[in-house]
Design an enzyme around this catalytic site. Structure first.
Site, PDB file in Angstrom:
ATOM      1  N   ARG A 157     -30.296   3.442 -11.837  1.00  0.00           N
ATOM      2  CA  ARG A 157     -31.445   2.912 -12.575  1.00  0.00           C
ATOM      3  C   ARG A 157     -32.507   3.991 -12.742  1.00  0.00           C
ATOM      4  NH1 ARG A 157     -36.287   0.477 -11.567  1.00  0.00           N
ATOM      5  NH2 ARG A 157     -36.875  -1.025 -13.163  1.00  0.00           N
ATOM      6  N   ASP A 173       0.842  -1.202   0.000  1.00  0.00           N
ATOM      7  CA  ASP A 173       0.000   0.000   0.000  1.00  0.00           C
ATOM      8  C   ASP A 173       0.875   1.249   0.000  1.00  0.00           C
ATOM      9  OD1 ASP A 173      -2.000  -1.750   0.174  1.00  0.00           O
ATOM     10  OD2 ASP A 173      -2.647  -1.239   2.204  1.00  0.00           O
ATOM     11  N   GLU A 190       3.897   1.629  -1.280  1.00  0.00           N
ATOM     12  CA  GLU A 190       4.460   1.899  -2.609  1.00  0.00           C
ATOM     13  C   GLU A 190       3.390   2.485  -3.538  1.00  0.00           C
ATOM     14  OE1 GLU A 190       7.894  -1.561  -2.825  1.00  0.00           O
ATOM     15  OE2 GLU A 190       5.811  -2.103  -3.098  1.00  0.00           O
ATOM     16  N   TYR A 191       2.190   1.895  -3.436  1.00  0.00           N
ATOM     17  CA  TYR A 191       1.082   2.391  -4.261  1.00  0.00           C
ATOM     18  C   TYR A 191       0.824   3.869  -3.948  1.00  0.00           C
ATOM     19  CZ  TYR A 191      -3.642   2.825  -6.154  1.00  0.00           C
ATOM     20  OH  TYR A 191      -4.744   3.242  -6.846  1.00  0.00           O
ATOM     21  N   ASP A 192       0.777   4.191  -2.655  1.00  0.00           N
ATOM     22  CA  ASP A 192       0.529   5.587  -2.252  1.00  0.00           C
ATOM     23  C   ASP A 192       1.601   6.519  -2.804  1.00  0.00           C
ATOM     24  OD1 ASP A 192      -1.678   4.903  -0.934  1.00  0.00           O
ATOM     25  OD2 ASP A 192      -0.846   5.072   1.090  1.00  0.00           O
ATOM     26  N   LYS A 218     -30.831 -16.406 -17.464  1.00  0.00           N
ATOM     27  CA  LYS A 218     -31.017 -15.631 -18.696  1.00  0.00           C
ATOM     28  C   LYS A 218     -30.725 -16.505 -19.912  1.00  0.00           C
ATOM     29  CE  LYS A 218     -28.518 -12.218 -16.239  1.00  0.00           C
ATOM     30  NZ  LYS A 218     -27.460 -11.233 -16.167  1.00  0.00           N
ATOM     31  N   CYS A 240     -32.541  16.405  25.219  1.00  0.00           N
ATOM     32  CA  CYS A 240     -31.729  15.220  25.505  1.00  0.00           C
ATOM     33  C   CYS A 240     -32.323  14.418  26.662  1.00  0.00           C
ATOM     34  CB  CYS A 240     -30.302  15.653  25.841  1.00  0.00           C
ATOM     35  SG  CYS A 240     -29.277  14.272  26.378  1.00  0.00           S
ATOM     36  N   CYS A 268     -29.653  14.873  29.714  1.00  0.00           N
ATOM     37  CA  CYS A 268     -29.359  16.124  30.411  1.00  0.00           C
ATOM     38  C   CYS A 268     -30.377  17.236  30.142  1.00  0.00           C
ATOM     39  CB  CYS A 268     -27.959  16.623  30.041  1.00  0.00           C
ATOM     40  SG  CYS A 268     -27.855  17.172  28.323  1.00  0.00           S
ATOM     41  N   LYS A 291     -35.593 -16.182  -6.564  1.00  0.00           N
ATOM     42  CA  LYS A 291     -35.331 -15.513  -5.287  1.00  0.00           C
ATOM     43  C   LYS A 291     -35.203 -16.517  -4.137  1.00  0.00           C
ATOM     44  CE  LYS A 291     -36.367 -11.423  -4.597  1.00  0.00           C
ATOM     45  NZ  LYS A 291     -35.883 -10.059  -4.595  1.00  0.00           N
ATOM     46  N   TYR A 305     -22.699  -7.465 -15.486  1.00  0.00           N
ATOM     47  CA  TYR A 305     -23.265  -8.745 -15.914  1.00  0.00           C
ATOM     48  C   TYR A 305     -24.098  -8.679 -17.185  1.00  0.00           C
ATOM     49  CZ  TYR A 305     -26.658  -6.577 -12.770  1.00  0.00           C
ATOM     50  OH  TYR A 305     -27.464  -5.681 -12.135  1.00  0.00           O
ATOM     51  N   LYS A 326     -27.654 -13.273  -8.072  1.00  0.00           N
ATOM     52  CA  LYS A 326     -28.317 -11.959  -8.155  1.00  0.00           C
ATOM     53  C   LYS A 326     -27.716 -11.106  -7.040  1.00  0.00           C
ATOM     54  CE  LYS A 326     -32.875  -9.875  -8.571  1.00  0.00           C
ATOM     55  NZ  LYS A 326     -32.732  -8.785  -7.620  1.00  0.00           N
ATOM     56  N   GLU A 335     -23.922  -4.006 -11.050  1.00  0.00           N
ATOM     57  CA  GLU A 335     -24.346  -3.731  -9.684  1.00  0.00           C
ATOM     58  C   GLU A 335     -23.159  -3.202  -8.896  1.00  0.00           C
ATOM     59  OE1 GLU A 335     -27.451  -4.734  -9.747  1.00  0.00           O
ATOM     60  OE2 GLU A 335     -28.096  -4.662  -7.656  1.00  0.00           O
ATOM     61  N   CYS A 358     -22.874  16.466  29.162  1.00  0.00           N
ATOM     62  CA  CYS A 358     -24.044  15.585  29.299  1.00  0.00           C
ATOM     63  C   CYS A 358     -23.609  14.252  29.926  1.00  0.00           C
ATOM     64  CB  CYS A 358     -24.640  15.343  27.914  1.00  0.00           C
ATOM     65  SG  CYS A 358     -25.847  14.019  27.860  1.00  0.00           S
ATOM     66  N   GLU A 361     -26.492 -17.283 -12.747  1.00  0.00           N
ATOM     67  CA  GLU A 361     -25.461 -16.620 -11.931  1.00  0.00           C
ATOM     68  C   GLU A 361     -26.134 -15.943 -10.745  1.00  0.00           C
ATOM     69  OE1 GLU A 361     -24.778 -14.167 -15.248  1.00  0.00           O
ATOM     70  OE2 GLU A 361     -25.713 -12.424 -14.358  1.00  0.00           O
ATOM     71  N   ASP A 366     -26.919  -8.185  -4.523  1.00  0.00           N
ATOM     72  CA  ASP A 366     -27.844  -7.317  -3.806  1.00  0.00           C
ATOM     73  C   ASP A 366     -27.187  -5.964  -3.517  1.00  0.00           C
ATOM     74  OD1 ASP A 366     -30.159  -6.644  -2.644  1.00  0.00           O
ATOM     75  OD2 ASP A 366     -29.934  -7.893  -0.854  1.00  0.00           O
ATOM     76  N   CYS A 380     -27.188  15.992  20.909  1.00  0.00           N
ATOM     77  CA  CYS A 380     -27.135  16.794  22.131  1.00  0.00           C
ATOM     78  C   CYS A 380     -25.760  17.463  22.145  1.00  0.00           C
ATOM     79  CB  CYS A 380     -27.290  15.878  23.344  1.00  0.00           C
ATOM     80  SG  CYS A 380     -26.768  16.644  24.881  1.00  0.00           S
TER      81      CYS A 380
END
Ligand code: IVH
Length: 712
Positions: free
Chosen positions: A170, A67, A69-71, A333, A451, A454, A357, A260, A149, A208, A474, A147, A151, A469
């Site tokens: 969408r 990470d 090196e990437y940075d 499909k 609140c 208090c 489903k 997909y 679905k 998705e 408090c 395949e 979520d 609050c």
């Protein structure tokens, strides 16, 4: 997809760029680049290399560089672009984390309407679907792709001339909201893809946006630690993220995108390629995969009978809990794209696809009452007290309702019968209230104006969902702050649980963090349940707390929006916590991974007199606000110069503890697996890192026992 030769080329180029940076001793532009043409070459290389590593990491789940090196590469690119604004382009990886706010989203028409899917729940439904497909297409046998679905939140991407030109939600299916800046923050979506290789000029792709379950858990943990309300589930988090105003926050949510479906593809003469040049859906998935998109290629099966389809769907029903993403069913499909036109669509659903489903994991119960909890930064959270009900192996009797909008949007009332949902590892939440079963005796949930602890008048700012609050004194906030301060991930003071803190507050012994370091031990030993021994233990734990790494103190102070990870990252930037008192807002904003809201909060915290006094007081008590000094010599610790990485679950200590131990002994913790890692310590149920490590020369794979010997 990159060929093995390309991967090797990119590795070489990465090393070259990193060496270049090393030899210039980080002083980026001044010494290394003298002209814009030199800069242009460097910028092209850096972008290609960063896009390559993004693809390997986010799509192939493989880290080739650390990470850190990437940075460095990323910051280098950013600084050249800042220096030579003429070289900045919209598709640069630096634009993935867009600066500033997006404000509003224009609505734009989809090229092809985004329909939803018809649902099926059993084998009979699927056999029906198959029969209709065969009747309409006059075929005896039809192949289907099957395949998961996913979520999350649906998206539609348009690429023109190989570049991502717009991304839409969408919306109503005809028009979507243009969310291109947010989509650029999703690293598994390539901003450029070589569609022209396949003769495609303009393409519309559907997919998705989704948060991997593990990352969602981590994200919620960070939110809770930062005193923010948790998000209900990965779906809400992903689809909510798409419409957020702050693209930097989108980047922090670690979204993935699975593509997909291709809804439109034309060549340079405007000829439709779907169903002609591209004949099979399964081949389209292969093409998208080849072009660097994340697709369900591994999960996709081609099947041709109702029975085989149901079997495969049910196989996934069983293994869904172990899958990286939340899925709520499968999608079936027609594989042959020529049939799409023949079959067509109703006004809602295509006739060439159907969803299968899974039964949702839900339970019904009654909402008995609502309590309003005050968090450590004053956030008021409504908590529903339920008639206990069994759900997915646990008994649920109390669930968060997050905030006022949640209660209002779902019109939840006291006395309502409610549906409680729990998907996978996600915390249970109220999915809906059942309006039909109301007797008329249900009562509307009124949010307190003051609140509950208090009595201070609550405020709600425009951009926040929570009432708050604002009284720092408090009692409920003081209690929550102290509980947070001593908690495991913060100062980790054993022997001081919430009950003791509550007791000490009531006795009038503590009301602030410094009070924890001047406890009246004699009086405590006289309390019921506190023998001499436990007081001795407490004394030792408090003494030890003074010596802990300052990131723990920084996290323990409970700055709004600062979770454990941010605290650790912040401490990387300074020697002593109080150094931040001299930082400007711009400096906080410039930190990678710190968005404007977080930067503002940290800045305000460190520029208040109260904080300056608090830090002075804690220092005079003897707390470590500065990082342990490194001598720089080889003898500083027995693990000096050694880089460690952990995988799997350790049996004798937590991973943060093990990492702390390594650092105490002078070793370093790697951000990801690369050839720079010296030891990969393997606990129970390790991931794929072990196999990868074995292929990397120089990485020693060791067991937990071997590790214990090293640190003994
Ligand atoms: S195919 C016209 N495949 O489910 C259908 N959709 O209820 C093209 N979804 O709007 C979509 N995973 O947001 C397809 N593997 C998958 C999917 C999937 C999730 C979503 C998508 C769609 C909704 C339909």
């Amino acid at each position: 997809m990159y060929t093995p030769e390309q991967i090797q080329d990119f590795k070489n180029l990465t090393n070259k760029l990193l060496e270049h940076l090393d030899s210039n001793n980080h002083s980026l532009i001044q010494s290394s680049i003298h002209s814009i043409s030199e800069a242009a070459k460097e910028v092209t290389d850096l972008r290609d290399v960063i896009n390559f590593h993004d693809h390997m990491y986010y799509v192939q789940s493989e880290s080739i560089i650390t990470d850190f090196e990437y940075d460095r590469l990323f910051k280098h690119l950013k600084s050249i672009e800042d220096h030579f604004p003429a070289l900045a382009t919209d598709d640069s990886p630096t634009h993935r984390i867009a600066q500033g706010l997006t404000k509003e989203f224009p609505t734009v028409s989809h090229i092809v309407p985004m329909l939803s899917l018809d649902n099926s729940y059993n084998e009979d439904d699927l056999i029906d679907f198959d029969r209709k497909v065969k009747d309409l297409s006059k075929l005896e046998s039809v192949n289907y792709t099957v395949e998961p679905k996913f979520d999350g939140g649906g998206i539609s991407l348009v690429y023109e001339n190989d570049r991502l030109s717009r991304a839409l939600t969408r919306g109503d299916g005809i028009m979507g909201e243009e969310i291109t800046p947010n989509i650029k923050a999703v690293k598994s979506i390539p901003p450029k893809a070589n569609f022209s290789k396949y003769g495609i000029k303009t393409i519309e792709i559907r997919g998705e946006v989704i948060i991997p379950k593990e990352k969602f858990k981590k994200y919620n943990k960070d939110r809770a630690e930062a005193g923010l309300s948790e998000l209900a589930n990965p779906r809400n988090a992903a689809s909510g993220s798409l419409r957020m105003q702050d693209a930097a926050e989108v980047a922090r949510r670690n979204l993935d995108a699975i593509l997909y479906h291709i809804s439109y593809a034309v060549d340079e003469n405007g000829n439709d390629l779907l169903g002609s040049t591209f004949k099979k859906r399964s081949d389209n998935i292969k093409m998208l995969n080849d072009l660097g998109f994340k697709t369900p290629i591994k999960e996709l099966k081609i099947l041709n009978t109702g029975k085989a389809i149901v079997d495969y769907c049910e196989e996934w029903h069983v293994k869904r809990d172990n899958f990286t993403y939340e899925i709520d069913g499968m999608v079936v499909k027609v594989d042959n794209l020529e049939l799409e036109d023949i079959l067509g669509a109703t006004s809602h659903h295509p006739r060439w696809a159907i969803a299968y489903k899974f039964q949702a994991r839900q339970a019904r119960t009654k909402l008995l009452k609502v309590e309003f909890q005050v968090g450590r930064i004053g956030t008021i959270t409504p908590v529903a007290k339920l008639q206990p009900v069994a759900l997915g192996g646990v008994t649920v009797s109390s669930v968060s309702m997050f905030n006022e909008d949640f209660v209002k949007d779902k019109d939840i009332r006291i006395g309502d019968e409610v549906v409680v949902e729990r998907a996978g590892d996600v915390i249970p939440y109220i999915a809906s209230s059942i309006k039909e079963s109301r007797s008329g005796h249900e009562t509307i949930i009124h949010f307190p104006t003051h609140c509950p602890s208090c009595g201070t008048k609550l405020i709600r700012s425009e951009e926040e969902a929570a009432w708050r609050c604002v009284n720092n004194e408090c009692p409920a906030q003081v209690y929550e702050r102290l509980v947070h301060f001593v908690s495991k991930d913060a100062m980790d003071i054993a022997g001081l649980g919430p009950a003791s803190i509550d007791r000490f507050i009531k006795e009038g012994w503590v009301s602030s963090i410094p009070d924890m370091f001047r406890l009246p031990y004699d009086d405590i030993s006289k309390l019921e349940g506190f023998g001499e021994k436990s007081v001795e233990k407490l004394k030792l734990a408090i003494k030890a707390a003074k010596q802990k790494h300052p990131y723990r103190l920084l996290f323990g102070l409970g700055i709004r929006h600062v979770g454990e990870t941010t605290a650790k990252n912040l401490m990387e930037e300074v020697n002593c916590i109080e150094d931040f008192e001299r930082w400007s807002l711009e400096e906080f904003n410039a930190l990678y991974d710190v968005g404007p809201k977080v930067a503002q909060s940290i800045y305000e915290f460190f520029h208040s007199e109260e904080t300056v006094n608090l830090l002075n007081e804690l220092k005079s008590i003897g707390l470590q606000t500065c990082k342990p000094q490194k001598s720089g010599s080889e003898t500083e610790g027995k693990l000096s110069g050694q880089m460690f990485l952990f995988t799997g679950t350790l049996a004798t200590m937590t991973r943060p503890k093990a990492e702390e131990k390594v650092e105490e002994l002078g070793g370093k913790i790697a951000g990801s697996l690369s050839a720079k890692v010296n030891y990969l310590v393997v606990g129970a149920d390790p991931g794929s890192k072990v196999e990868k490590a074995k292929k990397l020369a120089g990485v020693k794979v060791i067991s937990e026992d071997e590790f214990l010997v090293m640190i003994a």
